[in-house]
Design an enzyme around this catalytic site. Sequence first.
Site, PDB file in Angstrom:
ATOM      1  N   LEU A 179     -10.146 -63.568-104.338  1.00 39.04           N
ATOM      2  CA  LEU A 179      -9.434 -64.833-104.258  1.00 39.04           C
ATOM      3  C   LEU A 179      -8.228 -64.707-105.180  1.00 39.04           C
ATOM      4  O   LEU A 179      -8.309 -64.073-106.230  1.00 39.04           O
ATOM      5  CB  LEU A 179     -10.315 -66.007-104.724  1.00 39.04           C
ATOM      6  CG  LEU A 179     -11.556 -66.349-103.893  1.00 39.04           C
ATOM      7  CD1 LEU A 179     -12.302 -67.510-104.546  1.00 39.04           C
ATOM      8  CD2 LEU A 179     -11.181 -66.705-102.457  1.00 39.04           C
ATOM      9  N   ASP A 180      -7.114 -65.316-104.794  1.00 39.18           N
ATOM     10  CA  ASP A 180      -5.941 -65.301-105.649  1.00 39.18           C
ATOM     11  C   ASP A 180      -6.274 -65.929-107.002  1.00 39.18           C
ATOM     12  O   ASP A 180      -7.188 -66.750-107.105  1.00 39.18           O
ATOM     13  CB  ASP A 180      -4.797 -66.080-105.000  1.00 39.18           C
ATOM     14  CG  ASP A 180      -4.352 -65.471-103.676  1.00 39.18           C
ATOM     15  OD1 ASP A 180      -4.639 -64.282-103.446  1.00 39.18           O
ATOM     16  OD2 ASP A 180      -3.740 -66.199-102.875  1.00 39.18           O
ATOM     17  N   ALA A 181      -5.504 -65.600-108.016  1.00 40.33           N
ATOM     18  CA  ALA A 181      -5.791 -66.076-109.370  1.00 40.33           C
ATOM     19  C   ALA A 181      -5.904 -67.596-109.430  1.00 40.33           C
ATOM     20  O   ALA A 181      -6.786 -68.130-110.102  1.00 40.33           O
ATOM     21  CB  ALA A 181      -4.708 -65.589-110.332  1.00 40.33           C
ATOM     22  N   ARG A 225      -1.615 -68.596 -97.441  1.00 39.91           N
ATOM     23  CA  ARG A 225      -0.387 -69.082 -98.065  1.00 39.91           C
ATOM     24  C   ARG A 225       0.848 -68.680 -97.275  1.00 39.91           C
ATOM     25  O   ARG A 225       1.765 -69.496 -97.064  1.00 39.91           O
ATOM     26  CB  ARG A 225      -0.310 -68.572 -99.499  1.00 39.91           C
ATOM     27  CG  ARG A 225      -1.415 -69.117-100.401  1.00 39.91           C
ATOM     28  CD  ARG A 225      -1.566 -68.311-101.683  1.00 39.91           C
ATOM     29  NE  ARG A 225      -0.357 -68.334-102.494  1.00 39.91           N
ATOM     30  CZ  ARG A 225      -0.209 -67.578-103.588  1.00 39.91           C
ATOM     31  NH1 ARG A 225      -1.187 -66.759-103.981  1.00 39.91           N
ATOM     32  NH2 ARG A 225       0.898 -67.644-104.287  1.00 39.91           N
TER      33      ARG A 225
END
Length: 261
Positions: A76-78, A177
Amino acid sequence: MAKPDCIELPTGEKIPILYEDRSVIAIDKPRGWMLVPVSWQKTSRNLHAALTSSIAAKDFWARSRNLRYLRFVHRLDADTTGVLLLAKSPGAVHTYGDLFESRQMEKVYLAVVEGVPKQKEWTCRLKLGPDPKERGKMKVDARHGKAAETSFRVLQTSAATTLLEARPFTGRTHQIRVHLAESGHPVVGDELYGPARSRPRQSALIAGPAVGLRAISLSYTDPFTRRRVQIRAPVEEFLRAYGFPLSSLGGEGRGEEALYS
């Protein structure tokens, strides 16, 4: 020995455990943690390094489980929060990794985006690849990019933002995104793919995630027991931070409210 229902790091930070069996642990990943190799020293917020150090130190949450190994199976992205699956052995990393690679993992996200889409439902299949002009950024690349597919469904709109359900069928970096930015509706708070004005007010930022994206459900058939597993993350705080009520998730007799709660 009783097992705590959260991972408590030496810093005192607690990470909720959403699900656990003999092979995996699923956590509710907080914002700000990066998923990179232990050797990557460019940040103090390296989740893999923090977990590995905590296990080596025999912190109680790990000792109570006789845990010696834990590694993320996907990323997962930060700044993306929610369901993150961790494997308890190298073999489990490989086995569960195959489920992601073969698209046998059903992933559901909530996304809060700028504006109001014209369509209630749509699927984006734009191919994605690295942006050579900016390291760490992805772009649409019809010629050299890899296949990427995400379906979107509008759940509720407000004056300036929309709450969406996003279901990625592939697992490209920043897939949701980029697909949303290309649709003209970037994720709120996404400074990499959207305008800087999309960052939430400070009060909302404190209460909820900085980027309006949360992994809320992961479903699969257990590769060892063949049992159906559905892991869910709480959504109330996320919705509240962006001004949407829990009722915006609907259900309409299809059990979706139970899925998200």
